[in-house]
Design a protein around this motif. Structure first.
Motif, PDB file in Angstrom:
ATOM      1  N   UNK A 234      -3.240   1.664  11.127  1.00 29.64           N
ATOM      2  CA  UNK A 234      -4.514   2.105  11.693  1.00 29.64           C
ATOM      3  C   UNK A 234      -4.963   3.410  11.059  1.00 29.64           C
ATOM      4  N   UNK A 235      -4.001   4.312  10.776  1.00 28.02           N
ATOM      5  CA  UNK A 235      -4.322   5.557  10.110  1.00 28.02           C
ATOM      6  C   UNK A 235      -4.885   5.268   8.714  1.00 28.02           C
ATOM      7  N   UNK A 236      -4.280   4.304   8.005  1.00 24.48           N
ATOM      8  CA  UNK A 236      -4.787   3.932   6.673  1.00 24.48           C
ATOM      9  C   UNK A 236      -6.191   3.344   6.780  1.00 24.48           C
ATOM     10  N   UNK A 237      -6.440   2.557   7.830  1.00 23.30           N
ATOM     11  CA  UNK A 237      -7.783   2.011   8.028  1.00 23.30           C
ATOM     12  C   UNK A 237      -8.798   3.124   8.253  1.00 23.30           C
ATOM     13  N   UNK A 238      -8.397   4.138   9.012  1.00 23.84           N
ATOM     14  CA  UNK A 238      -9.288   5.280   9.244  1.00 23.84           C
ATOM     15  C   UNK A 238      -9.588   6.025   7.953  1.00 23.84           C
TER      16      UNK A 238
ATOM     17  N   UNK B 197      -4.100   6.639  -0.564  1.00 27.56           N
ATOM     18  CA  UNK B 197      -3.079   6.084  -1.467  1.00 27.56           C
ATOM     19  C   UNK B 197      -1.675   6.486  -1.006  1.00 27.56           C
ATOM     20  N   UNK B 198      -1.518   7.722  -0.496  1.00 22.24           N
ATOM     21  CA  UNK B 198      -0.209   8.138   0.034  1.00 22.24           C
ATOM     22  C   UNK B 198       0.164   7.312   1.269  1.00 22.24           C
ATOM     23  N   UNK B 199      -0.821   7.055   2.120  1.00 21.79           N
ATOM     24  CA  UNK B 199      -0.578   6.269   3.324  1.00 21.79           C
ATOM     25  C   UNK B 199      -0.139   4.850   2.949  1.00 21.79           C
ATOM     26  N   UNK B 200      -0.819   4.255   1.984  1.00 22.12           N
ATOM     27  CA  UNK B 200      -0.468   2.900   1.563  1.00 22.12           C
ATOM     28  C   UNK B 200       0.919   2.863   0.930  1.00 22.12           C
TER      29      UNK B 200
ATOM     30  N   UNK C 209       3.590   2.781   3.502  1.00 20.38           N
ATOM     31  CA  UNK C 209       3.742   1.477   4.143  1.00 20.38           C
ATOM     32  C   UNK C 209       4.244   0.412   3.169  1.00 20.38           C
ATOM     33  N   UNK C 210       4.330   0.779   1.895  1.00 21.81           N
ATOM     34  CA  UNK C 210       4.798  -0.183   0.901  1.00 21.81           C
ATOM     35  C   UNK C 210       3.703  -1.093   0.390  1.00 21.81           C
ATOM     36  N   UNK C 211       2.439  -0.688   0.543  1.00 21.01           N
ATOM     37  CA  UNK C 211       1.330  -1.479   0.009  1.00 21.01           C
ATOM     38  C   UNK C 211       0.515  -0.596  -0.910  1.00 21.01           C
ATOM     39  N   UNK C 212      -0.283  -1.209  -1.711  1.00 19.24           N
ATOM     40  CA  UNK C 212      -1.207  -0.444  -2.537  1.00 19.24           C
ATOM     41  C   UNK C 212      -0.614   0.070  -3.822  1.00 19.24           C
ATOM     42  N   UNK C 213       0.560  -0.379  -4.202  1.00 18.97           N
ATOM     43  CA  UNK C 213       1.122   0.015  -5.484  1.00 18.97           C
ATOM     44  C   UNK C 213       0.409  -0.721  -6.607  1.00 18.97           C
ATOM     45  N   UNK C 214       0.832  -0.472  -7.817  1.00 21.67           N
ATOM     46  CA  UNK C 214       0.184  -1.175  -8.925  1.00 21.67           C
ATOM     47  C   UNK C 214       0.433  -2.680  -8.820  1.00 21.67           C
ATOM     48  N   UNK C 215      -0.598  -3.440  -9.073  1.00 27.08           N
ATOM     49  CA  UNK C 215      -0.487  -4.884  -8.993  1.00 27.08           C
ATOM     50  C   UNK C 215      -0.289  -5.451 -10.390  1.00 27.08           C
ATOM     51  N   UNK C 216       0.492  -6.488 -10.473  1.00 25.95           N
ATOM     52  CA  UNK C 216       0.754  -7.137 -11.751  1.00 25.95           C
ATOM     53  C   UNK C 216      -0.044  -8.434 -11.776  1.00 25.95           C
ATOM     54  N   UNK C 217      -0.864  -8.581 -12.793  1.00 33.03           N
ATOM     55  CA  UNK C 217      -1.646  -9.795 -12.974  1.00 33.03           C
ATOM     56  C   UNK C 217      -1.047 -10.564 -14.136  1.00 33.03           C
ATOM     57  N   UNK C 218      -0.813 -11.834 -13.934  1.00 38.15           N
ATOM     58  CA  UNK C 218      -0.251 -12.675 -14.978  1.00 38.15           C
ATOM     59  C   UNK C 218      -1.361 -13.561 -15.507  1.00 38.15           C
ATOM     60  N   UNK C 219      -1.615 -13.471 -16.802  1.00 35.95           N
ATOM     61  CA  UNK C 219      -2.614 -14.304 -17.440  1.00 35.95           C
ATOM     62  C   UNK C 219      -1.898 -15.422 -18.180  1.00 35.95           C
ATOM     63  N   UNK C 220      -2.256 -16.631 -17.822  1.00 35.15           N
ATOM     64  CA  UNK C 220      -1.588 -17.782 -18.414  1.00 35.15           C
ATOM     65  C   UNK C 220      -2.389 -18.379 -19.557  1.00 35.15           C
TER      66      UNK C 220
END
Length: 192
Positions: free
Chosen positions: A29-33, A69-72, A75-86
């Motif tokens: 909820x804090x992250x949503x705020x 970003x610190x809040x995420x 919580x273990x979310x919001x890190x760099x995402x890996x996209x796989x291009x096939x």
């Protein structure tokens, strides 16, 4: 006595688990705020204003964004995402057929060339812009083809004239003058 200890241990474990769930939901909820603060500051920046106003909202947005970003991360979310291009083109037509027509109209042929160009561009690089260009140019081909194959009646605009514009020399008014006034005949006898 052993049963009481087991019940107590179970109760303590249940309380610890519930507490951790509530803490995570409170952090979410804090992250949503914080996300709301970032969005609000962006909205205020889009509204415009003088330089001090814009500086204030820019700093507010940047601070809230950093805290978000610190809040995420906590919580273990919001890190760099890996996209796989096939290399596959998912959900998009890879080989759109080119447009052809037997109608020998230079304007239509140019529209077809433009449509086919954007089809090949979209097949080569399927971006949203190329999709829009392809759809618009091919729609124009369809409209032009419909206009050529199903011509609509053309309306001739009738230019009605006053009696002064149409009257014959010596103030003669006859059938030709009336037709001129209705816009059916040109006043070839009028002196200009």
């Amino acid at each position: 006595m052993k049963i009481k200890k087991m019940e107590l241990i179970t109760l303590v474990i249940a309380i610890v688990l519930l507490n951790s769930l509530f803490v995570n939901s409170a952090n979410a909820n804090n992250c949503d705020g914080l996300q709301y603060q970032v969005n609000y500051a962006d909205w205020k920046l889009r509204q415009g204003g003088n330089s001090s106003y814009m500086k204030y909202w820019r700093q507010s947005r940047d601070g809230a964004d950093k805290r978000l970003s610190q809040c995420k991360k906590s919580l273990g979310i919001g890190g760099p995402q890996i996209h796989v291009y096939t290399g596959e083109n998912k959900g998009q037509a890879q080989n759109n057929n080119f447009v052809t027509s037997d109608i020998n109209d230079p304007t239509l042929q140019q529209l077809i060339k433009t449509c086919n160009y954007w089809i090949s561009e979209y097949n080569r690089n399927s971006s949203p812009e190329n999709l829009a260009f392809r759809d618009n140019s091919c729609r124009d081909v369809k409209l032009a083809t419909d206009r050529i194959t199903n011509p609509q009646e053309t309306f001739v605009m009738i230019h009605k004239r006053s009696a002064k514009e149409c009257i014959k020399p010596n103030n003669v008014i006859d059938k030709e003058v009336r037709e001129c006034m209705e816009g059916i005949r040109e006043p070839t006898w009028a002196v200009r």
